[in-house]
Write a protein that holds these residues in place. Sequence first.
Motif, PDB file in Angstrom:
ATOM      1  N   GLY A   1       0.781  -1.236   0.000  1.00 48.86           N
ATOM      2  CA  GLY A   1       0.000   0.000   0.000  1.00 48.86           C
ATOM      3  C   GLY A   1       0.811   1.284   0.000  1.00 48.86           C
ATOM      4  N   SER A   2       0.350   2.252   0.793  1.00 48.07           N
ATOM      5  CA  SER A   2       0.997   3.564   0.804  1.00 48.07           C
ATOM      6  C   SER A   2       2.414   3.501   1.370  1.00 48.07           C
ATOM      7  CB  SER A   2       0.153   4.585   1.563  1.00 48.07           C
ATOM      8  OG  SER A   2      -0.060   4.169   2.890  1.00 48.07           O
ATOM      9  N   GLY A   3       2.662   2.615   2.337  1.00 45.76           N
ATOM     10  CA  GLY A   3       4.011   2.461   2.862  1.00 45.76           C
ATOM     11  C   GLY A   3       4.975   2.007   1.784  1.00 45.76           C
ATOM     12  N   GLU A   4       4.544   1.082   0.961  1.00 39.23           N
ATOM     13  CA  GLU A   4       5.379   0.619  -0.152  1.00 39.23           C
ATOM     14  C   GLU A   4       5.639   1.760  -1.135  1.00 39.23           C
ATOM     15  OE1 GLU A   4       5.361  -2.530  -3.881  1.00 39.23           O
ATOM     16  OE2 GLU A   4       3.817  -2.711  -2.351  1.00 39.23           O
ATOM     17  N   ALA A   5       4.629   2.544  -1.425  1.00 38.16           N
ATOM     18  CA  ALA A   5       4.788   3.668  -2.353  1.00 38.16           C
ATOM     19  C   ALA A   5       5.793   4.687  -1.822  1.00 38.16           C
ATOM     20  CB  ALA A   5       3.436   4.335  -2.601  1.00 38.16           C
ATOM     21  N   VAL A   6       5.760   4.933  -0.528  1.00 39.64           N
ATOM     22  CA  VAL A   6       6.709   5.875   0.074  1.00 39.64           C
ATOM     23  C   VAL A   6       8.131   5.331  -0.036  1.00 39.64           C
ATOM     24  CG1 VAL A   6       7.429   6.927   2.263  1.00 39.64           C
ATOM     25  CG2 VAL A   6       5.026   6.925   1.612  1.00 39.64           C
TER      26      VAL A   6
END
Length: 67
Positions: free
Chosen positions: A25-30
């Motif tokens: 999710g967003s953690g991976e994108a960051v």
Amino acid sequence: MTRPCRASSRTRPGCVALVTGAGQGSGEAVVRALPARGATVAATDRKPEGVTALAESVEKDRAAGHL
């Protein structure tokens, strides 16, 4: 000397970011976005296999010149 990254759209080269929930999710994108801005990233997640797969993918991207 390392310094923490500030929460902004402009990340300074040489800063260090700790990203939790990085396996998806967003953690991976960051985790994928910060190295391109010059940050060193430490990634964690409750499921270590997700972070391991992410680290391998990011390393392949970097080796191929995508980061």
